[in-house]
Design a protein around this motif. Structure first.
Motif, PDB file in Angstrom:
ATOM      1  N   GLY A 187      -4.038   4.335  -3.411  1.00 28.35           N
ATOM      2  CA  GLY A 187      -3.173   3.331  -4.005  1.00 28.35           C
ATOM      3  C   GLY A 187      -2.181   3.968  -4.952  1.00 28.35           C
TER       4      GLY A 187
ATOM      5  N   ARG B 234      -4.229  -1.544  -1.344  1.00 27.95           N
ATOM      6  CA  ARG B 234      -4.944  -0.267  -1.299  1.00 27.95           C
ATOM      7  C   ARG B 234      -5.449   0.008   0.122  1.00 27.95           C
ATOM      8  NH1 ARG B 234      -8.474   0.140  -6.952  1.00 27.95           N
ATOM      9  NH2 ARG B 234      -6.651   0.231  -8.342  1.00 27.95           N
TER      10      ARG B 234
ATOM     11  N   PRO C 248       0.836  -1.199   0.000  1.00 23.14           N
ATOM     12  CA  PRO C 248       0.000   0.000   0.000  1.00 23.14           C
ATOM     13  C   PRO C 248       0.870   1.249   0.000  1.00 23.14           C
ATOM     14  CG  PRO C 248       0.060  -0.985   2.183  1.00 23.14           C
ATOM     15  CD  PRO C 248       0.754  -1.936   1.271  1.00 23.14           C
TER      16      PRO C 248
END
Length: 429
Positions: free
Chosen positions: A428, A407, A61
């Motif tokens: 993201g 994400r 992430p």
């Protein structure tokens, strides 16, 4: 840079003789666990796929973002709530309450685009105006088994569990218990086998119960002490067996997830708890903030032994166990590291605060978000803490982010045209 080690969870079953005094009501027996269709790419319930606040390995992430950087999409959320996003398959589910319209609802967004797919009003009318300033009428997070959604709402002086289809159609709704509001309500459902396990401790005498996921029939139920408490039941593998661990009301309690048989119960917590318990596989860790501050470690083998305890105040953000070490971000913004087996404090360091959101570990980094929507990204190890980045997004948040599929899904409050507006962000690279 210090290295972060991860612990993976497994699931078995634990049954020993009950040492508690809670009264149990028996309902429909459940013999065979039903399939749960979620994956490591999902965040299907409170504290994520592994139920411990640790995202599965192999993710990357983003570590930096702003309103203009690393934003995949954002979507407005009507009303107000503090629940976390639930992510399963191509959908995201989140709860909200509209006090003007007097509704408590579940909203579904498309995972890739952020488009709202549907909104189901679970309750109309019956909202309360009681509770503290941090409470909302939609603080519980959705649990999803891949086919159904389960959500708890406090409504009309009682707590109800409702099941919806993945498309938002109501399947069943069951009353858990009457509820006397002290500070609010925010316990989230836990899914295991064929049941969904829910709780509603309160001054009027609460309950922890399990309903059949498909039919809504009561499988088991324990009455609880007449004390306020806010923790969610959590399913952990401890001492080689799966247990439902539930803290608060001055107790740490363990139940068999499918039958409700009480495995053990000890006086190892304070009265009011909020955090969900983690484990190192042998010990379970309780924390609370009223009437005393405490972090305690209880052996999960039914011996009743409290291995260690200290007076640190970790009231709302839940703790994490990483490679035999217990990490906590206190409400006031101090990060602690203890040896999980002995309680020896290795270090502590202030990073900011105050915190209500629970920290999440992903990609070898800890993501901790303050009430003013500042997220500190840090690495932690037994040797210390290193800062990675500091990111501001929005004006306020009390919700814990979901991190899956590399994400970050974050619920924040922004000011739009001079008015308060909640937003769901997908971050993201």
């Amino acid at each position: 840079m210090p290295r972060v080690y991860m612990v993976l969870a497994v699931t078995l079953l634990f049954v020993v003789e009950s040492t508690g005094c809670a009264e149990q009501e028996s309902g429909t027996a459940v013999a065979t666990p039903a399939a749960i269709s979620v994956s490591e790419a999902d965040w299907p319930w409170w504290r994520g796929y592994q139920r411990n606040g640790i995202a599965p390995a192999g993710q990357s992430p983003p570590t930096t973002w702003s309103k203009d950087e690393n934003v995949i999409w954002k979507a407005p959320i009507p009303g107000r709530g503090h629940s976390s996003p639930t992510v399963v398959g191509e959908r995201i589910f989140i709860t909200t309450a509209d006090e003007e319209q007097q509704t408590q609802s579940v909203i579904c967004f498309d995972r890739e685009t952020g488009n709202q797919l549907w909104k189901t009003d679970v309750h109309t009318g019956g909202l309360t105006d009681k509770g503290n300033k941090k409470s909302t009428q939609a603080s519980s997070s959705v649990a999803c088994d891949g086919e159904r959604l389960f959500i708890n709402f406090l409504n009309n002086d009682a707590v109800y569990t409702t099941a919806l289809t993945i498309d938002g159609k109501k399947l069943w709704q069951k009353k858990v218990t009457d509820y006397v509001v002290h500070q609010g309500y925010g316990s989230s459902p836990a899914i295991y086998g064929s049941v969904v396990i829910v709780s509603a401790d309160n001054k009027g005498g609460g309950a922890i119960a399990a309903f059949d996921r498909e039919t809504g029939e009561l499988v088991w139920k324990h009455n609880r002490p007449s004390e306020p408490n806010y923790a969610s039941p959590i399913i952990l593998n401890v001492a080689g067996k799966d247990q439902v661990i539930f803290t608060g009301c001055d107790l740490v309690s363990s139940y068999d997830p499918l039958t409700g048989k009480q495995n053990w119960e000890v006086e190892g917590a304070t009265t009011e708890c909020v955090t969900s318990t983690p484990t190192d596989g042998n010990l379970v860790f309780s924390s609370g903030g009223y009437p005393k501050n405490h972090v305690s470690a209880i052996r999960g083998d039914g011996s009743g032994e409290i291995a260690w305890e200290n007076k640190t105040r970790v009231y709302v953000p839940s703790m994490l166990v990483i490679d035999g070490h217990l990490y906590a971000v206190s409400d006031k913004g101090i990060v602690y590291c203890w040896k999980s087996d002995s309680g020896e404090e290795l270090w502590k360091k202030r990073i900011g605060g105050p915190f209500t959101s629970t920290p999440v570990l992903a990609g070898g980094r800890l993501y901790a978000t303050t009430e003013d929507a500042t997220t500190y990204v840090v690495t932690v190890s037994p040797e210390g803490l290193e800062n990675v980045s500091k990111n501001q997004l929005g004006d306020e948040t009390y919700a814990t982010p979901a991190i899956c599929g590399s994400r970050i899904y974050m619920r924040v409050v922004e000011t739009v045209d001079g008015k308060r507006q909640e937003m769901l962000y997908c971050l993201g690279e």
